[in-house]
Design a protein around this motif. Sequence first.
Motif, mmCIF file in Angstrom:
data_model
loop_
_atom_site.group_PDB
_atom_site.id
_atom_site.type_symbol
_atom_site.label_atom_id
_atom_site.label_comp_id
_atom_site.label_asym_id
_atom_site.label_seq_id
_atom_site.Cartn_x
_atom_site.Cartn_y
_atom_site.Cartn_z
ATOM 1 N N ALA A 263 0.825 -1.208 0.000
ATOM 2 C CA ALA A 263 0.000 0.000 0.000
ATOM 3 C C ALA A 263 0.857 1.255 0.000
ATOM 4 C CB ALA A 263 -0.932 -0.011 1.215
ATOM 5 N N LEU A 264 1.911 1.262 0.796
ATOM 6 C CA LEU A 264 2.792 2.431 0.867
ATOM 7 C C LEU A 264 3.437 2.719 -0.479
ATOM 8 C CD1 LEU A 264 4.443 1.773 4.343
ATOM 9 C CD2 LEU A 264 2.966 3.706 3.740
ATOM 10 N N ASP A 265 3.832 1.679 -1.179
ATOM 11 C CA ASP A 265 4.424 1.867 -2.511
ATOM 12 C C ASP A 265 3.388 2.440 -3.486
ATOM 13 O OD1 ASP A 265 6.933 1.009 -1.819
ATOM 14 O OD2 ASP A 265 6.594 -1.066 -2.431
ATOM 15 N N TYR A 266 2.159 1.929 -3.396
ATOM 16 C CA TYR A 266 1.135 2.303 -4.368
ATOM 17 C C TYR A 266 0.625 3.730 -4.174
ATOM 18 C CZ TYR A 266 -2.893 1.936 -7.451
ATOM 19 O OH TYR A 266 -3.801 2.147 -8.461
ATOM 20 N N ILE A 267 0.414 4.143 -2.931
ATOM 21 C CA ILE A 267 -0.202 5.454 -2.703
ATOM 22 C C ILE A 267 0.727 6.608 -3.091
ATOM 23 C CG2 ILE A 267 -1.729 4.595 -0.898
ATOM 24 C CD1 ILE A 267 0.162 5.850 1.182
ATOM 25 N N GLY A 274 -5.454 15.591 -8.482
ATOM 26 C CA GLY A 274 -4.246 16.302 -8.865
ATOM 27 C C GLY A 274 -3.050 16.096 -7.966
ATOM 28 N N GLN A 275 -3.081 15.097 -7.108
ATOM 29 C CA GLN A 275 -1.932 14.850 -6.231
ATOM 30 C C GLN A 275 -1.891 13.372 -5.839
ATOM 31 O OE1 GLN A 275 -2.385 16.870 -2.459
ATOM 32 N NE2 GLN A 275 -4.573 16.411 -2.333
ATOM 33 N N PRO A 276 -0.708 12.899 -5.402
ATOM 34 C CA PRO A 276 -0.635 11.513 -4.919
ATOM 35 C C PRO A 276 -1.590 11.324 -3.744
ATOM 36 C CG PRO A 276 1.553 12.447 -5.191
ATOM 37 C CD PRO A 276 0.591 13.582 -5.327
ATOM 38 N N ILE A 277 -2.278 10.204 -3.691
ATOM 39 C CA ILE A 277 -3.254 10.015 -2.617
ATOM 40 C C ILE A 277 -2.565 9.923 -1.249
ATOM 41 C CG2 ILE A 277 -4.952 8.950 -4.143
ATOM 42 C CD1 ILE A 277 -4.235 6.246 -2.871
ATOM 43 N N ALA A 278 -1.257 9.733 -1.232
ATOM 44 C CA ALA A 278 -0.521 9.728 0.036
ATOM 45 C C ALA A 278 -0.632 11.073 0.743
ATOM 46 C CB ALA A 278 0.948 9.380 -0.203
ATOM 47 N N LYS A 279 -0.971 12.111 0.011
ATOM 48 C CA LYS A 279 -1.101 13.448 0.602
ATOM 49 C C LYS A 279 -2.496 13.712 1.166
ATOM 50 C CE LYS A 279 2.560 15.678 -2.081
ATOM 51 N NZ LYS A 279 3.406 15.904 -0.881
ATOM 52 N N LEU A 280 -3.410 12.764 0.967
ATOM 53 C CA LEU A 280 -4.752 12.927 1.508
ATOM 54 C C LEU A 280 -4.770 12.536 2.987
ATOM 55 C CD1 LEU A 280 -6.834 11.354 -1.410
ATOM 56 C CD2 LEU A 280 -6.420 13.791 -0.965
ATOM 57 N N GLN A 281 -5.402 13.360 3.788
ATOM 58 C CA GLN A 281 -5.427 13.100 5.225
ATOM 59 C C GLN A 281 -6.086 11.762 5.551
ATOM 60 O OE1 GLN A 281 -8.150 15.181 8.042
ATOM 61 N NE2 GLN A 281 -6.259 16.039 8.907
ATOM 62 N N SER A 282 -7.159 11.458 4.853
ATOM 63 C CA SER A 282 -7.862 10.206 5.127
ATOM 64 C C SER A 282 -6.956 8.997 4.892
ATOM 65 C CB SER A 282 -9.117 10.100 4.260
ATOM 66 O OG SER A 282 -8.781 10.116 2.877
ATOM 67 N N ARG A 284 -3.580 9.056 5.035
ATOM 68 C CA ARG A 284 -2.530 9.077 6.060
ATOM 69 C C ARG A 284 -3.045 8.498 7.382
ATOM 70 N NH1 ARG A 284 -1.585 14.402 4.148
ATOM 71 N NH2 ARG A 284 -2.320 15.267 6.148
ATOM 72 N N HIS A 285 -4.291 8.806 7.712
ATOM 73 C CA HIS A 285 -4.847 8.279 8.961
ATOM 74 C C HIS A 285 -5.038 6.766 8.900
ATOM 75 C CE1 HIS A 285 -6.592 12.349 10.563
ATOM 76 N NE2 HIS A 285 -5.290 12.389 10.325
ATOM 77 N N LYS A 286 -5.427 6.269 7.737
ATOM 78 C CA LYS A 286 -5.544 4.817 7.588
ATOM 79 C C LYS A 286 -4.175 4.137 7.716
ATOM 80 C CE LYS A 286 -9.731 4.714 4.710
ATOM 81 N NZ LYS A 286 -10.546 3.941 5.666
ATOM 82 N N ILE A 287 -3.177 4.740 7.099
ATOM 83 C CA ILE A 287 -1.817 4.206 7.206
ATOM 84 C C ILE A 287 -1.362 4.214 8.662
ATOM 85 C CG2 ILE A 287 0.610 4.668 6.663
ATOM 86 C CD1 ILE A 287 -0.845 3.387 4.338
ATOM 87 N N ALA A 288 -1.697 5.269 9.381
ATOM 88 C CA ALA A 288 -1.343 5.346 10.803
ATOM 89 C C ALA A 288 -1.966 4.193 11.588
ATOM 90 C CB ALA A 288 -1.788 6.690 11.382
ATOM 91 N N VAL A 332 -6.176 -5.176 8.090
ATOM 92 C CA VAL A 332 -5.120 -4.381 7.469
ATOM 93 C C VAL A 332 -5.049 -4.652 5.971
ATOM 94 C CG1 VAL A 332 -2.597 -4.108 7.312
ATOM 95 C CG2 VAL A 332 -3.734 -4.059 9.543
ATOM 96 N N ILE A 333 -5.164 -5.916 5.586
ATOM 97 C CA ILE A 333 -5.104 -6.250 4.162
ATOM 98 C C ILE A 333 -6.315 -5.681 3.428
ATOM 99 C CG2 ILE A 333 -5.194 -8.175 2.512
ATOM 100 C CD1 ILE A 333 -3.446 -9.762 4.496
ATOM 101 N N ASP A 334 -7.474 -5.701 4.059
ATOM 102 C CA ASP A 334 -8.666 -5.109 3.453
ATOM 103 C C ASP A 334 -8.467 -3.606 3.225
ATOM 104 O OD1 ASP A 334 -11.572 -5.348 2.687
ATOM 105 O OD2 ASP A 334 -11.738 -3.876 4.283
ATOM 106 N N GLU A 335 -7.909 -2.929 4.201
ATOM 107 C CA GLU A 335 -7.642 -1.488 4.054
ATOM 108 C C GLU A 335 -6.614 -1.248 2.954
ATOM 109 O OE1 GLU A 335 -9.215 0.917 5.159
ATOM 110 O OE2 GLU A 335 -9.800 0.725 7.258
ATOM 111 N N ALA A 336 -5.599 -2.101 2.882
ATOM 112 C CA ALA A 336 -4.577 -1.947 1.849
ATOM 113 C C ALA A 336 -5.190 -2.111 0.462
ATOM 114 C CB ALA A 336 -3.456 -2.964 2.068
ATOM 115 N N LEU A 337 -6.027 -3.137 0.292
ATOM 116 C CA LEU A 337 -6.669 -3.359 -1.001
ATOM 117 C C LEU A 337 -7.527 -2.162 -1.387
ATOM 118 C CD1 LEU A 337 -8.210 -6.641 -2.289
ATOM 119 C CD2 LEU A 337 -9.505 -4.527 -2.502
ATOM 120 N N GLN A 338 -8.230 -1.583 -0.425
ATOM 121 C CA GLN A 338 -9.101 -0.443 -0.698
ATOM 122 C C GLN A 338 -8.316 0.723 -1.302
ATOM 123 O OE1 GLN A 338 -12.301 -0.734 -0.331
ATOM 124 N NE2 GLN A 338 -13.017 1.357 -0.711
ATOM 125 N N MET A 339 -7.082 0.869 -0.874
ATOM 126 C CA MET A 339 -6.262 1.970 -1.387
ATOM 127 C C MET A 339 -5.899 1.793 -2.860
ATOM 128 S SD MET A 339 -3.770 2.694 1.854
ATOM 129 C CE MET A 339 -4.488 3.024 3.470
#
Length: 384
Positions: A263-267, A274-282, A284-288, A332-339
């Motif tokens: 997931a970290l590689d993909y986001i 207009g931006q990598p989804i890694a910059k979205l707060q939602s 980042r909170h899921k990753i946390a 965790v895997i379900d959340e990763a797939l969702q991303m």
Amino acid sequence: MRSELQQELNIFRETVLRFIDNEIAPHYEQWEKDKIIPKSVWHQMGEEGLICCDIPEEYGGFGVSVDFNFLVIEEIAKAGYFSLACNLLVHADIAAHYILNLGTESQKQKYLPGMVTGHCIGAICMTEPGAGSDLQGIKTTASKSKNGWSINGSKTFITNGQNSSVYIVAAKTDLTVAGSKGTSLFLVDGDKQGFSRGQNLHKMGQHAADTSELFFDNIAVTEDDLLGTLDQGFLGLMHELPRERLGCAAIGIAHAEGALNLALDYIKDRHAFGQPIAKLQSIRHKIADMKTQTELHRIMLEHYKELLANKTLTTEQASIAKYSACEMECKVIDEALQMFGGYGYMQEYPISRFYVDARVQRIYGGTSEIMKEIIGKSVIARFE
């Protein structure tokens, strides 16, 4: 002492990762299609010293800490090759240790050296069509005969069912007593007359892991094939289950860690608005949340490994680890797939395999519901 062990594990990890890159990754997709892992792979792993590492040297192993065994299956699970991780767990951390801890010297000498080299693959035969987590309900029998016993019955969902050479079979030897009493364990070689393998079962996930139905038709066994004490097989099972359940937790945690890495590689590359989804707060909170859960479970696992190595891991603790880790793994895997969005549902993306491979972790080795029952009873009993 732990720092020295960690240094040795880090060196060993390099060997494991190199084997994964060179001997597993290029071929795994074909194994998934074939629905079996070739026996030659087991032989290769044996040659590299990656199987049954903690078996004593007199039986061909290295006699090292259980940490080395777990490192192998954890790294394989983290890389997403979960079928092989599960097959190895059953062989090296369950079947081999039943024989090591319950077997006679003759049985250890007969089976363990081959199990270390990967030429003798082991399986545990407990589950039946009508008896899963409730092992007290098994119907397979071993009736007394002139020279020993005659085994009749069937087993299902048996990991390593097609590839195994030796099967540890739970059977009722005393039908006059109820429940868990009167159960014994037997070592049944795969070439025994009356033994047959059913179909390699078609599963939702873990396709490369051979999972089978097994049938026993008047199989003749002798005193030499009895594993442990007659009519005390259930106690043997209970003694070995904590290691099995901690093993399930270990590969579950590693599997979740692997999904988080995907997931970290993909986001970083996937864009939205207009931006990598890694910059979205939602996101980042899921990753946390995902990182927090994997980290907490990793700490628990490392502590419980020490207890296992010192032979102080309790049934309650192993049940806590199995229940919590496998539930966390699936979340965790379900959340990763969702991303991954729609791509996560495509088979060419490894995260989809993580998802289907993980689901059964909450079922085998004792369902989450059974784990909660064990934990609850144990905790309440201390306050009665």
